[in-house]
Design a protein around this motif. Structure first.
Motif, short mmCIF file in Angstrom:
data_model
loop_
_atom_site.label_atom_id
_atom_site.label_comp_id
_atom_site.label_asym_id
_atom_site.label_seq_id
_atom_site.Cartn_x
_atom_site.Cartn_y
_atom_site.Cartn_z
N GLU A 123 28.93 -85.82 -49.22
CA GLU A 123 29.83 -86.89 -49.66
C GLU A 123 31.29 -86.60 -49.32
O GLU A 123 32.15 -87.44 -49.52
N ILE A 124 31.58 -85.40 -48.82
CA ILE A 124 32.96 -85.06 -48.43
C ILE A 124 33.27 -85.74 -47.10
O ILE A 124 32.52 -85.61 -46.13
N THR A 125 34.37 -86.50 -47.06
CA THR A 125 34.75 -87.23 -45.85
C THR A 125 35.86 -86.55 -45.07
O THR A 125 36.05 -86.83 -43.88
N GLU A 126 36.57 -85.63 -45.71
CA GLU A 126 37.69 -85.02 -45.01
C GLU A 126 38.18 -83.80 -45.76
O GLU A 126 38.14 -83.74 -46.99
N ALA A 127 38.65 -82.80 -44.99
CA ALA A 127 39.34 -81.64 -45.55
C ALA A 127 40.50 -81.34 -44.62
O ALA A 127 40.30 -80.99 -43.46
N VAL A 128 41.76 -81.52 -45.09
CA VAL A 128 42.92 -81.39 -44.22
C VAL A 128 44.05 -80.68 -44.96
O VAL A 128 44.16 -80.75 -46.18
N PRO A 129 44.94 -80.00 -44.21
CA PRO A 129 46.15 -79.43 -44.83
C PRO A 129 47.07 -80.56 -45.27
O PRO A 129 47.06 -81.64 -44.69
N ARG A 188 44.38 -71.87 -62.05
CA ARG A 188 43.67 -70.89 -61.22
C ARG A 188 42.16 -71.10 -61.35
O ARG A 188 41.62 -71.13 -62.46
N ARG A 189 41.48 -71.27 -60.23
CA ARG A 189 40.04 -71.53 -60.23
C ARG A 189 39.34 -70.70 -59.15
O ARG A 189 39.93 -70.36 -58.11
N TRP A 190 38.06 -70.36 -59.36
CA TRP A 190 37.22 -69.64 -58.40
C TRP A 190 36.48 -70.68 -57.58
O TRP A 190 35.61 -71.38 -58.08
N LEU A 191 36.83 -70.80 -56.27
CA LEU A 191 36.26 -71.81 -55.38
C LEU A 191 35.05 -71.21 -54.66
O LEU A 191 35.14 -70.13 -54.07
N VAL A 192 33.92 -71.92 -54.72
CA VAL A 192 32.66 -71.43 -54.15
C VAL A 192 32.11 -72.47 -53.19
O VAL A 192 31.96 -73.64 -53.54
N MET A 193 31.78 -72.02 -51.95
CA MET A 193 31.20 -72.88 -50.92
C MET A 193 29.73 -72.53 -50.74
O MET A 193 29.39 -71.38 -50.43
N ARG A 194 28.84 -73.49 -50.98
CA ARG A 194 27.42 -73.34 -50.71
C ARG A 194 27.00 -74.34 -49.62
O ARG A 194 27.79 -75.15 -49.19
N GLU A 195 25.73 -74.27 -49.23
CA GLU A 195 25.27 -75.15 -48.16
C GLU A 195 25.28 -76.61 -48.58
O GLU A 195 25.47 -77.50 -47.75
N MET A 196 25.11 -76.88 -49.87
CA MET A 196 24.98 -78.26 -50.33
C MET A 196 26.15 -78.74 -51.18
O MET A 196 26.31 -79.93 -51.39
N ASN A 197 26.97 -77.85 -51.70
CA ASN A 197 28.06 -78.31 -52.56
C ASN A 197 29.26 -77.37 -52.51
O ASN A 197 29.17 -76.23 -52.03
N LEU A 198 30.40 -77.90 -53.02
CA LEU A 198 31.66 -77.17 -53.13
C LEU A 198 32.09 -77.23 -54.59
O LEU A 198 32.30 -78.32 -55.13
N ASN A 230 38.62 -75.45 -41.96
CA ASN A 230 37.69 -75.51 -40.84
C ASN A 230 36.25 -75.26 -41.28
O ASN A 230 35.30 -75.85 -40.75
N LEU A 231 36.07 -74.39 -42.29
CA LEU A 231 34.73 -74.11 -42.76
C LEU A 231 34.11 -75.33 -43.44
O LEU A 231 32.96 -75.68 -43.20
N ILE A 232 34.90 -75.98 -44.30
CA ILE A 232 34.39 -77.19 -44.99
C ILE A 232 34.03 -78.26 -43.96
O ILE A 232 32.96 -78.89 -44.03
N ASN A 233 34.94 -78.48 -42.99
CA ASN A 233 34.65 -79.50 -41.97
C ASN A 233 33.44 -79.11 -41.12
O ASN A 233 32.65 -79.95 -40.69
N HIS A 234 33.29 -77.80 -40.86
CA HIS A 234 32.17 -77.33 -40.06
C HIS A 234 30.84 -77.61 -40.77
O HIS A 234 29.88 -78.08 -40.16
N ILE A 235 30.80 -77.32 -42.06
CA ILE A 235 29.56 -77.51 -42.82
C ILE A 235 29.26 -79.00 -43.03
O ILE A 235 28.12 -79.44 -42.90
N ARG A 236 30.29 -79.80 -43.32
CA ARG A 236 30.02 -81.21 -43.65
C ARG A 236 29.51 -82.02 -42.46
O ARG A 236 28.88 -83.07 -42.65
N ILE A 237 29.79 -81.59 -41.21
CA ILE A 237 29.29 -82.35 -40.07
C ILE A 237 27.94 -81.82 -39.60
O ILE A 237 27.44 -82.19 -38.53
N GLY A 238 27.34 -80.90 -40.37
CA GLY A 238 25.94 -80.57 -40.16
C GLY A 238 25.64 -79.39 -39.29
O GLY A 238 24.52 -79.25 -38.79
#
Length: 400
Positions: free
Chosen positions: A53-59, A23-33, A93-101
């Protein structure tokens, strides 16, 4: 000033080495995950990925047998699960949204409408379409893998069947000739001499070549033995099949608790009598590394001071080998291991750090069941220990 948090929530994350879900607390910021052990983000992170540096986030559907699982690819693959399909889609979708700028405004759950806005460019339909493509690709890959595995197994099975058939035919013929030769007590020696002469002509009955020096193992009445067998006539008709067990599914380079000279020992028992013919030791894990087995003994008992029944003559040098993490040490003369006691392998090692067995089995079942125990070390050995959960002793080679 601390970088603002875009989204945070609890997930189950798969660990990199032991492959366990934590179990971990996942945090999304503008520059890192990042992931943390608790909601306190001032503590040390357990994962820190740069968004750029993230290239993909998929189910993931077929890769991991867990509901609501997705992976983030950043050089390596990181697997995480959430509590619902809605939460999974939001993170992906959020990770992919942020990583493409594309920038978004700060929002907090449960204000779902603003999170849904971040999903506009890469919709749920796109995610499910991507998942369908992955499923089809995975299915094709598995079918191809299964077909190749079947073909390999088929070829190997045919080869082994041919070898076993030839060996069985030879053994049957050998047994027939021996039975014929021993059918009459009065003419046994004459018949053995006839067989010996026959083998010189046919050259296809190897167990009786140079019969005066071979080994013969047969069942006879004790009163008959002295009449028909000279002391130097021995024949061995059966070649034992060598077997091997490995104490672990993986070997890795882990931090040693000690360096330089060290003593390792491991106690074991078996449920059938066997002959031990070798052991496998983890090799040095750095280029140019080398270790020396200064002392290799087999003891009858569970203590490092138990009576010795075998000792290796001379040092054994093991060097770094990029192709193999285990080095086999052969035993000069097979050591008989009885099923009614415990035995200990004792090693004195000097030199480089080596690999270690990770998550070793306490019990291994097969044609012979092996059980492993911690060795009871005597006082002058207490600073150097090995136990059943981890250590350099990986393989045991034996015959029944």
């Amino acid at each position: 000033m601390e970088e603002r948090i875009i989204k945070a929530g609890w997930v189950q994350k798969k660990s990199a080495y032991l492959k366990q879900w934590r179990r971990r607390w996942l945090v999304m910021r503008e520059m890192n995950l990042c992931t943390y052990k608790s909601k306190d983000t001032s503590q040390k992170t357990t994962m820190n990925l740069q968004i750029t540096e993230i290239t993909e986030a998929v189910p993931t559907v077929l890769e991991v047998e867990k509901d609501f699982c997705f992976k983030v690819v950043c050089g390596e693959e990181y697997y995480m699960t959430v509590d619902s399909d809605k939460e999974l889609c939001l993170w992906v979708n959020l990770i992919n949204h942020i990583r493409i700028g594309r920038n978004i405004s700060l929002f907090d759950a449960p204000h779902f409408s603003r999170e849904s806005k971040a999903m506009s460019d890469e919709s749920l339909i796109t995610s499910f379409s991507h998942t369908k493509i992955l499923i089809n690709q995975r299915e094709d890959h598995l079918l191809e893998f299964l077909q190749n595995a079947y073909e390999t197994y088929k070829i190997k099975a045919e080869e082994e069947h041919k070898i076993l058939t030839e060996s069985l035919t030879t053994e049957i013929e050998n047994c027939r000739i021996v039975a014929d030769s021993l059918s009459s007590e009065a003419s046994v020696l004459n018949k053995i001499q006839q067989i010996q002469s026959l083998t010189r002509e046919r050259q296809n009955f190897k167990p009786f070549d140079n019969i005066n020096e071979a080994k013969l193992r047969i069942s006879l009445d004790p009163e008959v033995v002295s009449k028909i067998i000279r002391p130097n006539i021995k024949v061995n008709l059966k070649i034992p099949t060598e077997m091997k067990i490995r104490r672990t599914a993986i070997t890795r380079a882990l931090k040693w608790r000690y360096t330089g000279n060290r003593i390792d020992a491991l106690t074991f028992s078996v449920n059938h009598d066997i002959e031990l013919i070798g052991i496998g030791i983890c090799t040095p894990y750095k280029t140019g590394g080398q270790i020396s087995i200064k002392e290799f003994k087999i003891l009858q008992g569970s203590s490092s001071n138990s009576p010795m029944i075998y000792k290796q003559n001379g040092n054994v040098i093991i060097k770094f080998n990029p192709e193999e993490s285990i080095h086999r040490i052969n035993i000069d003369e097979p050591v008989m291991i009885k099923s009614d006691g415990k035995y200990t392998v004792f090693l004195s090692i000097e030199g480089s750090h080596t690999y270690k067995c990770v998550d070793c089995y306490a019990q291994i079942e097969g044609q012979v069941m092996w059980k492993f125990f911690n060795t009871n070390f005597c006082e002058n050995h207490q600073t150097n220990r090995c136990d059943i959960t981890c250590g350099p002793i990986a393989d045991f080679y034996y015959v029944r």
